[in-house]
Scaffold this motif. Structure first.
Motif, PDB file in Angstrom:
ATOM      1  N   LYS A 106       0.689  -1.357   0.178  1.00 16.75           N
ATOM      2  CA  LYS A 106       0.192  -0.230  -0.034  1.00 16.75           C
ATOM      3  C   LYS A 106       0.948   1.362   0.021  1.00 16.75           C
ATOM      4  O   LYS A 106       2.054   1.258  -0.026  1.00 16.75           O
ATOM      5  CB  LYS A 106      -0.974  -0.071   1.156  1.00 16.75           C
ATOM      6  N   VAL A 107       0.069   2.294  -0.128  1.00 14.78           N
ATOM      7  CA  VAL A 107       0.837   3.657  -0.559  1.00 14.78           C
ATOM      8  C   VAL A 107       1.674   4.143   0.592  1.00 14.78           C
ATOM      9  O   VAL A 107       2.539   4.734   0.888  1.00 14.78           O
ATOM     10  CB  VAL A 107      -0.158   4.801  -1.025  1.00 14.78           C
ATOM     11  N   GLU A 108       1.187   3.741   1.974  1.00 12.25           N
ATOM     12  CA  GLU A 108       1.856   4.183   3.222  1.00 12.25           C
ATOM     13  C   GLU A 108       3.362   3.365   3.174  1.00 12.25           C
ATOM     14  O   GLU A 108       4.493   4.431   3.527  1.00 12.25           O
ATOM     15  CB  GLU A 108       1.150   3.550   4.184  1.00 12.25           C
ATOM     16  N   LEU A 109       3.481   2.181   2.772  1.00 10.93           N
ATOM     17  CA  LEU A 109       4.900   1.631   2.729  1.00 10.93           C
ATOM     18  C   LEU A 109       5.764   2.398   1.744  1.00 10.93           C
ATOM     19  O   LEU A 109       6.895   2.568   1.939  1.00 10.93           O
ATOM     20  CB  LEU A 109       4.752  -0.104   2.311  1.00 10.93           C
ATOM     21  N   ARG A 145       5.597   5.631   0.632  1.00  9.93           N
ATOM     22  CA  ARG A 145       6.028   6.687   1.440  1.00  9.93           C
ATOM     23  C   ARG A 145       7.012   6.592   2.565  1.00  9.93           C
ATOM     24  O   ARG A 145       7.903   7.537   2.504  1.00  9.93           O
ATOM     25  CB  ARG A 145       4.818   7.454   2.348  1.00  9.93           C
ATOM     26  N   GLU A 146       7.097   5.405   3.153  1.00  9.51           N
ATOM     27  CA  GLU A 146       8.268   5.077   4.081  1.00  9.51           C
ATOM     28  C   GLU A 146       9.470   4.926   3.290  1.00  9.51           C
ATOM     29  O   GLU A 146      10.550   5.566   3.472  1.00  9.51           O
ATOM     30  CB  GLU A 146       7.808   4.144   4.850  1.00  9.51           C
ATOM     31  N   ALA A 156       0.013   3.301  -4.729  1.00 10.81           N
ATOM     32  CA  ALA A 156       1.604   2.979  -4.149  1.00 10.81           C
ATOM     33  C   ALA A 156       2.382   3.131  -5.776  1.00 10.81           C
ATOM     34  O   ALA A 156       3.605   3.891  -5.520  1.00 10.81           O
ATOM     35  CB  ALA A 156       1.655   1.498  -3.789  1.00 10.81           C
ATOM     36  N   THR A 186       2.775   6.787  -6.625  1.00 16.52           N
ATOM     37  CA  THR A 186       3.567   7.540  -5.493  1.00 16.52           C
ATOM     38  C   THR A 186       5.015   7.366  -5.786  1.00 16.52           C
ATOM     39  O   THR A 186       5.836   8.218  -5.511  1.00 16.52           O
ATOM     40  CB  THR A 186       3.134   7.257  -3.935  1.00 16.52           C
TER      41      THR A 186
END
Length: 332
Positions: free
Chosen positions: A91-94, A96-97, A126, A129
């Motif tokens: 997912k996109v959060e990973l 961004r990390e 993801a 991004t």
């Protein structure tokens, strides 16, 4: 200590040449079928980039502080991006990390590396991004995408990576490696062909006795064809053996039956007795019915591996009942 598999020599030479000419891309896409050692190659390449004193062929020295940290799994300048659970999305959060990590200064003034595996697990947000970082990468950064199915990646991602393609390896050197290192002492060529030229899968097939499994599945299909077994009972047995694995085998068998019916040479090898029995099964159905069986397997396999959970036993029952039904209505 990481070593190169023999079928990866040409790929490493390309990497060597890129470093010699100072033309190493900032993003690599390692693609090809499962069982080619892409993750292993990614680790060796990462260790090489992080090594303080690489050897003449750019292999890591395995002695410097960076190599010691890498081999211990504690290197601060590499990050691995994977789904939380097998078969799930990245997912996109990973991502961004990952971007935050790759933009930080290296602790050892070497490369900052992020490995995304499997890259095709990135959802659309993801992947979108990640694009900006691929277009404007920080200095001394490397993104390594590992993928069994690069066709599932957006073209915008693929076009911004240098692709290193690992094609099936069916040659004498790979057969020799399977015999010496993989422990395959008999039916080596047959196993390698059954694995579609993926040596690590061939070694795993040997360990798991997959030639015997192949024969057993042919017997199961024969039992259904002759009405000697109950399709629901067989589906229960298949499900206990691992639905995804059984689906993969059934797809191979029925696909080869379609090829036999079409008078197209088989890609994979079979033992003589298995080949004869497969031909006999093929003779019982016309090309249309075989094709419909294969289409059903493809659909149910896709459902069994989907991110949304499906009842795998029900999917196997769907096929076993359908398969048996094709022999109850002759003609057409």
């Amino acid at each position: 200590m990481l070593n190169l598999f023999p079928w990866q020599t040409a790929h490493w030479q390309l990497y060597e040449q890129a470093r010699v000419n100072n033309r190493l891309a900032h993003a690599l896409l390692l693609s090809g079928p499962a069982g080619m050692g892409k993750n292993h190659f990614s680790n060796l390449l990462s260790a090489s980039l992080l090594c303080f004193s690489p050897l003449e062929n750019y292999f890591p020295c395995n002695q410097c502080k960076s190599c010691v940290l890498f081999n211990a799994g504690n290197h601060p300048d590499i990050s691995y991006i994977r789904p939380g659970d097998e078969g799930k999305q990245i997912k996109v959060e990973l991502i961004r990390e990952l971007i935050g990590f790759i933009n930080l200064k290296s602790q050892y003034e070497h490369y900052k590396i992020a490995v995304i595996n499997p890259a095709e697990a990135m959802n659309r947000s993801a992947a979108n991004t990640l694009l900006k970082t691929l277009e404007e990468p920080p200095a001394l950064s490397m993104l390594i995408l590992v993928s069994h199915r690069p066709d599932l990646l957006p073209v915008t991602i693929r076009s911004r990576c240098q692709q290193i393609r690992f094609n099936p390896a069916i040659d004498e050197e790979t057969v020799a490696w399977l015999r010496m290192t993989g422990g395959v002492t008999e039916n080596t060529e047959t196993l390698l062909n059954m694995a579609g030229g993926s040596p690590l899968i061939a070694a795993e097939m040997h360990e798991q006795g997959d030639i015997e499994i192949q024969n057993e599945l042919i017997e199961d299909l024969e039992s259904l064809q002759q009405g000697r077994d109950d399709p629901v009972r067989l589906a229960e047995k298949w499900n206990r053996s691992g639905a995804i694995r059984v689906f993969a085998w059934l797809m191979q068998l029925v696909y080869d039956m379609v090829r036999l019916k079409s008078s197209v040479p088989l890609v994979r090898l079979y033992r003589v007795d298995a080949s004869r029995r497969l031909q006999q099964l093929t003779n019982q159905l016309d090309l249309y019915k075989l094709s419909k069986c294969y289409e059903l397997l493809l659909k149910n396999y896709a459902l069994s591996t989907a991110q949304t959970s499906f009842n795998t036993q029900g999917l196997l029952e769907d096929f076993s009942i359908y398969w048996q039904g094709q022999f109850k209505t002759r003609g057409g």
